[in-house]
Motif scaffolding. Structure first.
Motif, PDB file in Angstrom:
ATOM      1  N   UNK A  83       1.226  -5.919 -10.590  1.00 29.42           N
ATOM      2  CA  UNK A  83       1.579  -4.526 -10.304  1.00 29.42           C
ATOM      3  C   UNK A  83       2.285  -4.359  -8.970  1.00 29.42           C
ATOM      4  N   UNK A  84       2.219  -5.389  -8.153  1.00 31.12           N
ATOM      5  CA  UNK A  84       2.850  -5.250  -6.849  1.00 31.12           C
ATOM      6  C   UNK A  84       4.374  -5.196  -6.951  1.00 31.12           C
ATOM      7  N   UNK A  98      -1.735   7.081 -11.235  1.00 29.91           N
ATOM      8  CA  UNK A  98      -2.909   6.703 -10.455  1.00 29.91           C
ATOM      9  C   UNK A  98      -2.614   5.482  -9.572  1.00 29.91           C
ATOM     10  N   UNK A 156      -2.782   5.257  -5.600  1.00 26.64           N
ATOM     11  CA  UNK A 156      -3.778   4.365  -4.986  1.00 26.64           C
ATOM     12  C   UNK A 156      -3.128   3.477  -3.920  1.00 26.64           C
ATOM     13  N   UNK A 157      -1.914   2.992  -4.222  1.00 30.52           N
ATOM     14  CA  UNK A 157      -1.207   2.162  -3.240  1.00 30.52           C
ATOM     15  C   UNK A 157      -0.919   2.938  -1.958  1.00 30.52           C
ATOM     16  N   UNK A 216      -4.038   3.405   0.172  1.00 29.02           N
ATOM     17  CA  UNK A 216      -4.528   2.209   0.860  1.00 29.02           C
ATOM     18  C   UNK A 216      -4.156   2.216   2.328  1.00 29.02           C
ATOM     19  N   UNK A 272      -8.087   8.917   0.459  1.00 24.46           N
ATOM     20  CA  UNK A 272      -8.779   8.447  -0.754  1.00 24.46           C
ATOM     21  C   UNK A 272      -9.486   9.584  -1.497  1.00 24.46           C
ATOM     22  N   UNK A 305      -7.948   1.511 -14.521  1.00 27.58           N
ATOM     23  CA  UNK A 305      -7.912   0.902 -13.200  1.00 27.58           C
ATOM     24  C   UNK A 305      -9.304   0.708 -12.579  1.00 27.58           C
ATOM     25  N   UNK A 353     -14.977  -1.567   1.065  1.00 25.69           N
ATOM     26  CA  UNK A 353     -15.121  -0.584   2.147  1.00 25.69           C
ATOM     27  C   UNK A 353     -16.571  -0.486   2.632  1.00 25.69           C
ATOM     28  N   UNK A 368      -2.581  -8.149  -8.686  1.00 28.14           N
ATOM     29  CA  UNK A 368      -2.213  -6.995  -7.855  1.00 28.14           C
ATOM     30  C   UNK A 368      -3.152  -6.809  -6.666  1.00 28.14           C
ATOM     31  N   UNK A 407      -2.202  -8.938  -2.587  1.00 30.47           N
ATOM     32  CA  UNK A 407      -1.520  -8.387  -1.405  1.00 30.47           C
ATOM     33  C   UNK A 407      -2.335  -7.300  -0.712  1.00 30.47           C
ATOM     34  N   UNK A 408      -3.149  -6.580  -1.515  1.00 34.34           N
ATOM     35  CA  UNK A 408      -3.983  -5.518  -0.927  1.00 34.34           C
ATOM     36  C   UNK A 408      -5.056  -6.145  -0.033  1.00 34.34           C
ATOM     37  N   UNK A 461      -3.585  -6.973   3.230  1.00 31.34           N
ATOM     38  CA  UNK A 461      -3.381  -5.781   4.072  1.00 31.34           C
ATOM     39  C   UNK A 461      -4.695  -5.297   4.669  1.00 31.34           C
ATOM     40  N   UNK A 462      -5.794  -5.444   3.913  1.00 30.83           N
ATOM     41  CA  UNK A 462      -7.084  -4.924   4.372  1.00 30.83           C
ATOM     42  C   UNK A 462      -7.828  -5.914   5.271  1.00 30.83           C
TER      43      UNK A 462
END
Lengths: 435, 87
Positions: free
Chosen positions: A8-9, A346, A350-351, A354, A360, B15, B26, B44, B47-48, B51-52
């Motif tokens: 999805x990126x 959605x 959501x991206x 982040x 959020x 999702x 979190x 997916x 990459x998140x 970043x986190x």
């Protein structure tokens, strides 16, 4: 075969597919209006100008419009790399497809060679630009399994459909050329519906059904074999009139269609969560229509004068067209839109959130974009529209009721998708305020 | 001593897996890491995670086909190299 995980990126901006998704239902409404205005004459014959016009409003304005929009989204997922310059070419492809479809459809309904020529220009521009970029991406070696192989055949079928369609439209636009365009009708329709649409649906379903509905993967033989069998059958039917070629070609296409529909129903029956949402219902409806249609398509090709046939010969092509276009193709696309639009809305939000955790709490759930209830009502309306249009193929007096049902079907879709898009914009604006 | 938080999303539709893992990350305590069980690789997510500020390793799982072990990138070593009574 395991489906490849979606990447999805690599997704293009939401506006790229969204413009196609929001335009498509308007063409469905137009098709309904043509049927209402022209009434009984629409279903008088497969050659009725209004029927051909309405059919192209659905195949180009609805099917191709949504499929092209979705491919901008799906190709990066399947091949690992997106359609080149997606964000820049989406707008011109969309404009050319919109104007081309309007020109061709109105030109066919009003028997205006000039409008058909105008429509042909727009459509060629759209398909050559998009088809060229799509072919550049998917016909080259890359990662991807049975899904991508099947989509490659779909792209080849698209080129055959467009080439035959352009040939026929040129025959209508410039009658002095003396092109015997009616002779290509069956091949054009077969490549378009059983080639481009069915093959694309076969390829994409291998990916999205296990992912969205948590099912086991398709059996490897189905995933790899159905696409090539359908395509081989279509090539045989298009290139030879010999009896044996017709029997083998029609049998291959019909049996692979049946096998895929049965496999999809079986895969859906094994999904982990028993909840039946609208998209699952749409898949099931489309599969059952295909299971009913494949034997009819086979019979029409192989034994058209079968004495026990319950459909008079002049109604055969009409019935087959309604079943394939409205019953199968439109249903699959309508069902997937109910899932894809909320999911993409959605995911994109959501991206954004982040980068800004304070946003959020602003994120709506997927259900808030198109609710399960709304989507279920949509599929019920659509099933009613299919039933009325099948009835109109037998009894033209029902035509106006079928046209009205089509208008309601697509208008309901237009309203719901537009509401989802407006909700997305409102949330984007609120998230931006917190950045 | 570090502790594992197990999250199995192998039966969930998108999702939900992404929502749940981000919520869990979190709420993670400083000595906790995540074992994320999935039916396929959640590409997916990677990459998140970067970043986190998380590091991760993908391994074959027993309870689900794929397990992604996720820990704070600031840790010197991955949790598999540290003592873990539940790991």
């Amino acid at each position: 075969m395991k489906p490849l995980p979606l990447a999805l990126d690599d997704l293009p901006p939401f506006r790229v597919p969204l413009r196609f998704f929001l335009t498509a239902p308007l063409f469905g409404v137009l098709a309904g209006i043509v049927v209402i205005v022209e009434g009984e004459t629409v279903f008088a014959s497969r050659w009725s100008p209004a029927l051909i016009g309405a059919t192209h409003l659905l195949t180009l304005g609805w099917l191709a419009m949504v499929m092209i929009g979705a491919l901008f989204q799906v190709v990066p997922v399947l091949s690992g790399r997106g359609i080149p310059a997606a964000a820049r070419v989406a707008a011109p492809v969309h404009l050319a497809l919109t104007l081309g479809t309007l020109g061709l459809a109105y030109g066919l309904v009003a028997s205006s060679p000039n409008l058909v020529a105008l429509g042909l220009g727009g459509l060629l521009a759209a398909f050559l630009l998009f088809g060229g970029l799509l072919a550049w991406r998917v016909l080259r070696p890359s990662r991807g399994g049975g899904a991508l192989v099947t989509i490659r055949f779909a792209v080849l079928a698209l080129f055959a459909t467009v080439a035959l369609g352009a040939w026929m439209a040129a025959g209508i636009a410039w009658p002095s050329l003396g092109i015997p365009y009616r002779a290509s009708t069956d091949s054009h329709a077969r490549f378009g519906l059983f080639g481009w649409v069915l093959l694309l649906v076969m390829g994409v379903s291998q990916q999205v059904v296990p992912m969205f509905h948590v099912t086991p993967p398709f059996p490897a033989a189905i995933a790899r074999g159905c696409g090539v069998t359908v395509f081989g059958g279509l090539i045989l039917l298009a290139t030879s009139d010999a009896r044996l070629a017709v029997v083998i070609g029609a049998s291959a296409t019909a049996s692979a269609s049946l096998a895929w529909a049965i496999a999809l129903l079986a895969v859906l029956a094994k999904r982990k969560r028993r909840r039946t949402d609208a998209t699952v219902r749409a898949w099931q409806l489309a599969c059952w229509v295909l299971i009913g249609t494949a034997p009819i398509a086979w019979q029409i090709a192989v034994v058209p004068d079968l004495p026990i046939s319950f459909v008079a010969r002049h109604q055969q092509a009409l019935l087959l067209g309604v079943l394939v276009v409205l019953g199968f193709c439109v249903t699959v696309v309508l069902g997937m839109l109910q899932k894809i639009v909320p999911f993409l809305a959605f995911t994109h939000l959501q991206r954004r959130a982040l980068k800004n955790p304070a946003a959020i709490p602003l994120l709506p759930a997927m259900e808030d974009f198109v609710s399960t209830r709304t989507a279920t009502i949509q599929i019920a309306i659509h099933a009613t529209a299919i039933a009325l249009t099948i009835a109109a193929a037998f009894e033209p007096a029902v035509a106006r009721a079928a046209g009205a049902a089509l208008c309601v079907d697509f208008a309901f879709c237009a309203v719901n998708l537009t509401r989802a898009a407006l909700r997305y914009r409102r949330v984007v604006a609120s998230v931006a305020e917190r950045e | 001593m570090v502790r594992a938080r197990i999250l199995d999303v192998s039966g969930l539709e998108p999702p939900q897996p992404m929502i749940l893992v981000l919520e869990l990350l979190r709420s993670l305590a400083p000595d906790e890491y995540v074992v994320f069980r999935h039916r396929h690789e959640p590409r997916p997510l990677y990459p998140i995670l970067g970043e986190l500020g998380f590091a991760w390793r993908v391994r074959e799982g027993r309870a689900a086909p794929i397990e992604v072990v996720i820990w704070p990138a600031a840790w010197d070593r991955g949790p598999e190299d540290q003592q873990d009574p539940r790991g």
